[in-house]
Scaffold this motif. Structure first.
Motif, PDB file in Angstrom:
ATOM      1  N   THR A 145      32.808 -22.704  54.556  1.00 28.68           N
ATOM      2  CA  THR A 145      31.404 -23.119  54.578  1.00 28.68           C
ATOM      3  C   THR A 145      30.765 -23.135  53.195  1.00 28.68           C
ATOM      4  OG1 THR A 145      30.657 -20.842  54.973  1.00 28.68           O
ATOM      5  CG2 THR A 145      31.093 -22.226  56.905  1.00 28.68           C
ATOM      6  N   GLY A 146      31.484 -22.645  52.182  1.00 28.28           N
ATOM      7  CA  GLY A 146      30.924 -22.609  50.841  1.00 28.28           C
ATOM      8  C   GLY A 146      30.085 -21.379  50.559  1.00 28.28           C
ATOM      9  N   ALA A 147      30.109 -20.394  51.465  1.00 28.02           N
ATOM     10  CA  ALA A 147      29.362 -19.155  51.228  1.00 28.02           C
ATOM     11  C   ALA A 147      29.941 -18.390  50.039  1.00 28.02           C
ATOM     12  CB  ALA A 147      29.377 -18.284  52.480  1.00 28.02           C
ATOM     13  N   ILE A 148      31.243 -18.564  49.795  1.00 26.39           N
ATOM     14  CA  ILE A 148      31.869 -17.982  48.611  1.00 26.39           C
ATOM     15  C   ILE A 148      32.669 -19.060  47.894  1.00 26.39           C
ATOM     16  CG2 ILE A 148      32.013 -15.639  49.557  1.00 26.39           C
ATOM     17  CD1 ILE A 148      34.966 -16.156  50.158  1.00 26.39           C
ATOM     18  N   ASP A 149      32.765 -18.924  46.575  1.00 25.97           N
ATOM     19  CA  ASP A 149      33.555 -19.858  45.770  1.00 25.97           C
ATOM     20  C   ASP A 149      34.978 -19.364  45.579  1.00 25.97           C
ATOM     21  OD1 ASP A 149      31.366 -21.718  44.992  1.00 25.97           O
ATOM     22  OD2 ASP A 149      30.553 -19.901  44.069  1.00 25.97           O
ATOM     23  N   LEU A 150      35.126 -18.046  45.593  1.00 23.73           N
ATOM     24  CA  LEU A 150      36.416 -17.445  45.266  1.00 23.73           C
ATOM     25  C   LEU A 150      36.484 -16.087  45.938  1.00 23.73           C
ATOM     26  CD1 LEU A 150      38.830 -18.162  43.321  1.00 23.73           C
ATOM     27  CD2 LEU A 150      37.698 -16.748  41.603  1.00 23.73           C
ATOM     28  N   GLY A 151      37.697 -15.673  46.294  1.00 25.93           N
ATOM     29  CA  GLY A 151      37.864 -14.362  46.899  1.00 25.93           C
ATOM     30  C   GLY A 151      39.163 -13.721  46.452  1.00 25.93           C
TER      31      GLY A 151
END
Length: 297
Positions: A145-151
């Motif tokens: 969903t684009g809530a994070i860019d990277l994890g």
């Protein structure tokens, strides 16, 4: 059946805004349109899809079942279309004003992000970094969903459908405070089991880990007397009491007041990786950030 060739793509942009805002006035402000213009477009959308799409409700507008079905594929399609038509500009870290949202546990914060910070601030001083607590069950959805860019997560638990790159292999060490009366030398396994242990349980309340599984195979059992949700609390507990812990080696590297030992039995480690969604794979700024992380670790 809707004929895509006859569909005004601007209507889909309006529908996306309406589904996000669920309010004609706010959608119009977001699109820089007049409210009557958005109302006219909503009427055309209803005719196109043969569905009301949004109905008046007590708190704005309520999407119909058809609208809810459309929301996620529509958002993905518009994202892909935007990436296709926008020119790819070179990334200049000195002038960039990106805000990156990164999901990490406190272990990954210490091992990956903390060593990165000084370089990131020096090379890209106008960027911002938001670190979000990693919740493994939600990571895949957050990336989609684009809530994070990277994890950051262990390689064997990267959510399906995401790109990832292994960063390093990690192993566990026994950690106790300097001056611990029972850690003057590396303990035997029998002595290790008699020590009082603290364990990090991200899910909350767990008193078992991979160390316990290995010990049980050898017919042994340790004493876990404290379970906490965060690694940094484990460090504080070990530094201020006679509790000990099995921790990732990078987490305790260079921490004053602590001493570490390798056990006589091998405890399986893990491989840490960073992951991201396909939508960000070719983004120049995202590529730059990933490269800096690889260089750092």
């Amino acid at each position: 059946m809707t004929n895509l060739r006859r569909l005004d793509l601007n209507l889909l942009v309006t529908l996306d805004a309406l589904l996000e805002e669920r309010n004609v006035t706010r959608a119009a402000q977001r699109l820089n349109y007049s409210q009557p213009s958005v109302s006219v477009q909503l009427a055309k959308l209803r005719e196109t899809f043969s569905d009301p799409l949004l109905l008046p409700g007590p708190r704005g507008m309520t999407p119909t079942a058809r609208a809810l079905e459309l929301r996620e594929p529509l958002r993905q399609a518009l994202d892909e279309l935007e990436r296709a038509v926008l020119p790819v500009a070179p990334f200049d870290p000195a002038t960039a004003q990106d805000t990156w949202r990164v999901a990490a546990t406190d272990n990954a914060e210490q091992a990956i992000l903390l060593p990165l910070l000084a370089r990131l601030r020096a090379l890209a001083p106008n960027t911002r970094l938001a670190v979000i607590q990693a919740e493994p069950p939600r990571l895949g959805k957050q990336a989609q969903t684009g809530a994070i860019d990277l994890g950051f997560h262990t390689t064997d638990e990267i959510p399906e459908g995401l790109r990832y790159r292994p960063l390093f292999r990690e192993h566990y060490v026994l950690v106790g405070r300097t001056g611990h009366p029972r850690l003057k030398r590396r303990p035997t396994l029998a002595q290790f089991c008699k020590l009082e242990h603290v364990i990090a349980s991200p899910d909350g309340g767990g008193f078992r880990g991979i160390t316990d599984t290995v010990l049980e195979r050898a017919g042994l059992q340790r004493r876990v007397v404290l379970s906490v949700p965060h690694f940094l609390f484990v460090l504080s507990a070990v530094a201020n009491t006679d509790l000990v812990a099995m921790l990732p080696s990078r987490l305790v590297r260079g921490v004053p007041g602590l001493k570490t030992f390798d056990l006589a039995v091998e405890i399986p480690g893990y491989e840490m990786a960073m992951f991201w969604h396909e939508r960000s794979h070719r983004d120049p700024g995202h590529q730059w950030l990933r490269e800096r992380i690889v260089e750092t670790v």
